[in-house]
Design a protein around this motif. Structure first.
Motif, PDB file in Angstrom:
ATOM      1  N   SER A   1      12.603 -60.956  17.764  1.00 59.19           N
ATOM      2  CA  SER A   1      13.480 -59.790  17.787  1.00 59.19           C
ATOM      3  C   SER A   1      14.904 -60.207  17.453  1.00 59.19           C
ATOM      4  N   GLU A   2      15.771 -59.223  17.311  1.00 57.10           N
ATOM      5  CA  GLU A   2      17.177 -59.498  17.002  1.00 57.10           C
ATOM      6  C   GLU A   2      17.898 -60.188  18.156  1.00 57.10           C
ATOM      7  N   LEU A   3      17.313 -60.193  19.359  1.00 56.44           N
ATOM      8  CA  LEU A   3      17.953 -60.826  20.512  1.00 56.44           C
ATOM      9  C   LEU A   3      17.737 -62.333  20.558  1.00 56.44           C
ATOM     10  N   VAL A   4      16.843 -62.858  19.734  1.00 57.91           N
ATOM     11  CA  VAL A   4      16.589 -64.302  19.741  1.00 57.91           C
ATOM     12  C   VAL A   4      17.772 -65.017  19.098  1.00 57.91           C
ATOM     13  N   PRO A   5      18.363 -66.011  19.799  1.00 57.65           N
ATOM     14  CA  PRO A   5      19.537 -66.713  19.268  1.00 57.65           C
ATOM     15  C   PRO A   5      19.272 -67.370  17.917  1.00 57.65           C
ATOM     16  N   ALA A   6      20.308 -67.418  17.096  1.00 60.02           N
ATOM     17  CA  ALA A   6      20.182 -67.954  15.741  1.00 60.02           C
ATOM     18  C   ALA A   6      19.743 -69.416  15.738  1.00 60.02           C
ATOM     19  N   ASN A   7      20.178 -70.194  16.737  1.00 60.35           N
ATOM     20  CA  ASN A   7      19.800 -71.610  16.753  1.00 60.35           C
ATOM     21  C   ASN A   7      18.300 -71.776  16.940  1.00 60.35           C
TER      22      ASN A   7
ATOM     23  N   HIS B   1      18.372 -58.796  35.714  1.00 60.17           N
ATOM     24  CA  HIS B   1      17.993 -57.585  34.983  1.00 60.17           C
ATOM     25  C   HIS B   1      16.973 -57.920  33.896  1.00 60.17           C
ATOM     26  N   GLY B   2      16.023 -57.017  33.685  1.00 64.67           N
ATOM     27  CA  GLY B   2      15.003 -57.221  32.661  1.00 64.67           C
ATOM     28  C   GLY B   2      13.888 -58.146  33.081  1.00 64.67           C
TER      29      GLY B   2
ATOM     30  N   GLU C   1      13.124 -52.682  30.008  1.00 64.94           N
ATOM     31  CA  GLU C   1      14.050 -52.873  28.894  1.00 64.94           C
ATOM     32  C   GLU C   1      14.522 -54.320  28.834  1.00 64.94           C
ATOM     33  N   GLU C   2      14.472 -54.900  27.644  1.00 64.07           N
ATOM     34  CA  GLU C   2      14.921 -56.277  27.453  1.00 64.07           C
ATOM     35  C   GLU C   2      16.430 -56.283  27.266  1.00 64.07           C
ATOM     36  N   VAL C   3      17.125 -57.118  28.049  1.00 64.81           N
ATOM     37  CA  VAL C   3      18.581 -57.155  28.002  1.00 64.81           C
ATOM     38  C   VAL C   3      19.060 -58.564  27.692  1.00 64.81           C
ATOM     39  N   GLU C   4      20.292 -58.645  27.216  1.00 63.05           N
ATOM     40  CA  GLU C   4      20.866 -59.953  26.910  1.00 63.05           C
ATOM     41  C   GLU C   4      21.136 -60.723  28.195  1.00 63.05           C
ATOM     42  N   THR C   5      20.824 -62.011  28.197  1.00 70.10           N
ATOM     43  CA  THR C   5      21.010 -62.849  29.378  1.00 70.10           C
ATOM     44  C   THR C   5      21.187 -64.296  28.960  1.00 70.10           C
TER      45      THR C   5
ATOM     46  N   GLY D   1      13.324 -63.538  28.824  1.00 65.68           N
ATOM     47  CA  GLY D   1      13.274 -62.144  28.436  1.00 65.68           C
ATOM     48  C   GLY D   1      11.912 -61.747  27.911  1.00 65.68           C
ATOM     49  N   GLY D   2      11.747 -60.455  27.664  1.00 62.79           N
ATOM     50  CA  GLY D   2      10.494 -59.947  27.113  1.00 62.79           C
ATOM     51  C   GLY D   2       9.582 -59.359  28.163  1.00 62.79           C
TER      52      GLY D   2
END
Length: 326
Positions: free
Chosen positions: A103-109, A209-210, A226-230, A236-237
């Motif tokens: 997903s778009e929440l997965v860090p670029a690294n 959260h999440g 809901e999956e949230v940034e952490t 997550g997930g």
């Protein structure tokens, strides 16, 4: 729902299957944490796996169990990062094509690390559930094999090999603290350590959260969260509304659980770098975060913290540092 069909025998078979590929990681005593908590505190360094996280164990066990036809068609999965990297690593070693959906929440690294192993990455939506839609389409359209991130007996058995190593290294272990997300790690380790010694306390930790597994346990059945940034992005997930394996297993083997704040995770990340001299991701330090934030009394105990992965980028590390020392 039925109990996940994972036994100690399955975990020993998994160890034989992944031997020579996954690393038997060291269990080191933390002098600083042992003194702070008046206990024997050990760190299980899954950060030293070739893929950088514990996920390699389950991925290797699942892919190595495939026949030649399935390997030729390739494998796919959905991941928050570490599982995708593990599947990519295992597939490259075993000669299989791999497509990793994130997903778009997965860090670029983490995306870059997957691509560096030769796998194709497809970014879909804002949650792991969205990424799973794409992975299941690949199964239907291209006959690829789905390597589940957690809800599969082979994955659970692979992660359970950590528990065998813990009990061999510290036979009188009292407690193990484990990051809790989909439940493959906690379910596997819990199955192993409590199968050997039912008195071992298995403590699961999620972010505040999440936390899909904890909310599902509270509801009495798998629920969507809901999956949230952490900072603990690897935790997550969702766990899947049709979860048939890890939800009942976690409910069976987990002794207790708690949730930790972003600030507690940040403080633990800073401790690991400044005192333990280890740069690790947020999900890897939730055991320490729980000990500190919830003042868990472990005096006199032999305790293991699962340091699950090292997939942290500098932007995330700096964000954690700023929370502790603005």
């Amino acid at each position: 729902m039925t109990r996940c069909p994972v036994t100690l025998h399955d975990i020993y078979l998994a160890r034989a299957r992944i031997s020579g590929q996954a690393v038997r990681t060291p269990l080191v005593k933390s002098v600083s944490l042992s003194e702070r908590f008046e206990a024997e505190v050990y760190l299980k360094l899954e950060t030293l796996q070739p893929s950088g996280a514990f996920k390699l164990r389950g991925a290797l066990n699942a892919i190595a169990a495939l026949d030649e036809t399935a390997l030729a068609r390739g494998v796919t999965t959905a991941s928050t990062g570490n599982h995708g990297r593990a599947v990519a690593w295992a597939a490259s070693r075993l000669g299989a094509r791999a497509i990793i959906c994130v997903s778009e929440l997965v860090p670029a690294n983490k995306v870059a690390a997957i691509e560096a192993l030769g796998a194709e990455v497809r970014t879909v939506g804002r949650s792991q559930d969205d990424a799973f839609v794409e992975a299941r389409w690949l199964v239907e359209d291209e006959s690829m094999t789905l390597i589940e991130p957690f809800d599969d007996p082979l994955i659970v058995a692979g992660q359970g090999t950590i528990g065998l190593e813990l009990m061999e290294d510290v036979p009188e272990l009292d407690r193990v603290l484990i990051g809790l997300s989909g439940g493959g790690l906690l379910g596997g380790i819990g199955c192993a350590v409590r199968g050997i010694n039912p008195r071992v306390q298995v403590t699961g930790i999620s972010m505040m959260h999440g936390a899909a597994m904890i909310e599902s346990l509270a509801a009495g059945h798998p629920v969507a969260v809901e999956e949230v940034e952490t900072l603990a992005d690897s935790l997550g997930g969702g766990i899947g509304l049709e979860n048939h394996c890890t939800w009942p297993l976690v409910r069976e083997v987990m002794s207790d659980h708690c949730q930790v704040s972003e600030h507690a995770i940040a403080c633990a990340m800073v401790h690991f770098l400044e005192t333990e001299k280890m740069l690790v991701e947020g999900a890897a330090v939730v055991g320490l975060a729980a000990l500190e934030e919830h003042a868990i009394d472990i005096r006199g105990e032999r305790v293991a913290l699962i340091v699950s992965g090292n997939g942290v980028d500098m932007a995330t590390w700096q964000r954690a540092k700023n929370m502790v020392d603005p």
